[in-house]
Write an enzyme that holds these catalytic residues in place. Structure first.
Site, mmCIF file in Angstrom:
data_model
loop_
_atom_site.group_PDB
_atom_site.id
_atom_site.type_symbol
_atom_site.label_atom_id
_atom_site.label_comp_id
_atom_site.label_asym_id
_atom_site.label_seq_id
_atom_site.Cartn_x
_atom_site.Cartn_y
_atom_site.Cartn_z
ATOM 1 N N HIS A 34 67.361 3.886 29.028
ATOM 2 C CA HIS A 34 65.956 3.529 28.327
ATOM 3 C C HIS A 34 65.880 2.681 27.448
ATOM 4 C CE1 HIS A 34 64.912 7.774 30.047
ATOM 5 N NE2 HIS A 34 64.103 6.977 30.565
ATOM 6 N N ASP A 151 66.382 3.158 39.725
ATOM 7 C CA ASP A 151 65.142 3.489 40.568
ATOM 8 C C ASP A 151 64.776 2.555 41.503
ATOM 9 O OD1 ASP A 151 64.295 6.487 39.312
ATOM 10 O OD2 ASP A 151 64.858 5.049 37.695
HETATM 11 P P1 AMP Z 1 62.164 7.721 33.765
HETATM 12 O O1 AMP Z 1 61.965 8.017 32.414
HETATM 13 O O2 AMP Z 1 63.358 8.379 34.377
HETATM 14 O O3 AMP Z 1 60.927 7.799 34.453
HETATM 15 O O4 AMP Z 1 62.673 6.171 33.540
HETATM 16 C C1 AMP Z 1 61.966 5.130 32.915
HETATM 17 C C2 AMP Z 1 62.511 3.914 33.326
HETATM 18 O O5 AMP Z 1 63.911 3.692 32.895
HETATM 19 C C3 AMP Z 1 62.428 3.528 34.619
HETATM 20 O O6 AMP Z 1 62.103 2.106 34.787
HETATM 21 C C4 AMP Z 1 63.935 3.878 35.387
HETATM 22 O O7 AMP Z 1 64.223 3.184 36.182
HETATM 23 C C5 AMP Z 1 64.751 3.202 33.981
HETATM 24 N N1 AMP Z 1 65.792 4.202 33.805
HETATM 25 C C6 AMP Z 1 66.389 5.286 33.875
HETATM 26 N N2 AMP Z 1 67.531 5.485 33.838
HETATM 27 C C7 AMP Z 1 68.269 4.397 33.926
HETATM 28 C C8 AMP Z 1 69.651 3.941 33.719
HETATM 29 N N3 AMP Z 1 70.698 4.804 33.814
HETATM 30 N N4 AMP Z 1 69.738 2.502 33.595
HETATM 31 C C9 AMP Z 1 68.709 1.780 33.629
HETATM 32 N N5 AMP Z 1 67.425 2.126 33.675
HETATM 33 C C10 AMP Z 1 67.170 3.322 33.735
#
Ligand code: AMP
Length: 283
Positions: A34, A151
């Site tokens: 993030h 994702d």
């Molecule tokens: P989430 O909080 O899991 O819904 O993720 C929020 C954003 O962070 C989304 O755009 C995810 O694709 C991105 N994200 C989560 N994990 C990663 C990672 N390891 N590398 C890059 N982006 C990430």
């Protein structure tokens, strides 16, 4: 750093916020993945623009109440990390009611890219994602928004939604950030048992092997061998593992397209997703 919990406050602040405003939508439990998105947002916003982060565990994208209840929540740490990363504005709705009236009845559905992968095994998931992202775009009026390639299907669907519904928002992709051992960072990693955490890097190792195999094997063979590798990870259960056209997300059987291999694996009950791009093969 402003921390806002209500829609009225958010609208007021976004109306007069310095532009460009770049949004990073998250569900909290922030990690280095993030933070990389936040740093990218700062690069795009520049010093004088606004970097905004939304933190909301969106109930309508969960199709299991147990999964929703056990999703990690770390308000204090999230706030600290945002502050240290130079975020200007956090929107953390004070309650679910801020975003969903009890008789909420309008949703956004993407009908092509959502049908396979996570969409097939988590019915309603992308409807929940598209609906909440639409709301966030309508509340922040961001000039750009940053999404992670981890994702991949979500990113493709958001791009399609922005194109088809004419949102004036630039969608920026950020590559997947990994732990040193290759495991894709995820808020869900915190729920892995010690034993599961030890074997979890096997997912990325299997993807790397699949990418190497793609240079000499057919897509069908690559998927078959990938499944063999994934099944060797102790206590792993494959939710899906497939080779897809990177644009249409349809399963492919030859390498004439720009391709991606995507997997979802249950490890001791925790569902992890990951993917890898396959460079177009010169034949
Ligand atoms: P989430 O909080 O899991 O819904 O993720 C929020 C954003 O962070 C989304 O755009 C995810 O694709 C991105 N994200 C989560 N994990 C990663 C990672 N390891 N590398 C890059 N982006 C990430």
């Amino acid at each position: 750093m402003k921390i806002l919990g209500t829609i009225s406050a958010l609208r007021r602040v976004c109306h007069s916020a310095a532009r460009p405003l770049v949004l990073v939508p998250t569900m909290g439990a922030l990690h280095a993945g993030h933070l990389a998105l936040i740093h990218k947002a700062r690069k795009i916003a520049g010093r004088s623009g606004t970097v905004a982060v939304s933190i909301f565990v969106n109930p309508i994208q969960f199709n299991s109440s147990i999964d929703l209840a056990s999703y990690p929540r770390c308000e204090g740490a999230d706030q600290r990390l945002c502050k240290e990363s130079g975020v200007d504005l956090i929107f953390r709705p004070s309650s679910v009611k801020q975003l969903y009236c009890s008789d909420h009845s309008v949703f956004v559905d993407e009908e092509a890219l959502s049908s396979g992968l996570c969409g097939a095994v988590r019915p309603g998931h992308f409807r929940g994602v598209c609906t909440v992202v639409t709301k966030l775009f309508n509340l922040f009026y961001p000039n750009a928004a940053v999404f992670g390639a981890k994702d991949y299907q979500q990113l493709a669907i958001i791009r399609r939604m922005v194109r088809d519904l004419n949102f004036p928002v630039r969608i920026i992709e950020h590559p997947t950030i990994r732990e040193k051992d290759g495991l894709a960072m995820s808020s869900r990693n915190a729920r892995l048992s010690i034993a599961a955490r030890v074997v979890a890097p096997g997912i990325y190792k299997a993807l790397l092997r699949a990418r190497a195999n793609a240079q000499k094997q057919s897509a069908r063979e690559v998927v078959r061998n990938l499944k063999v590798d994934l099944n060797l990870i102790p206590n792993a259960r494959i939710d899906y593992a497939d080779c897809l056209d990177a644009a249409s997300l349809r399963t492919i059987t030859d390498w004439t397209h720009s391709a991606i291999i995507a997997v979802a694996i249950f490890l001791d009950g925790v569902r992890l997703i990951d993917n890898i791009r396959i460079p177009t093969r010169k034949t």
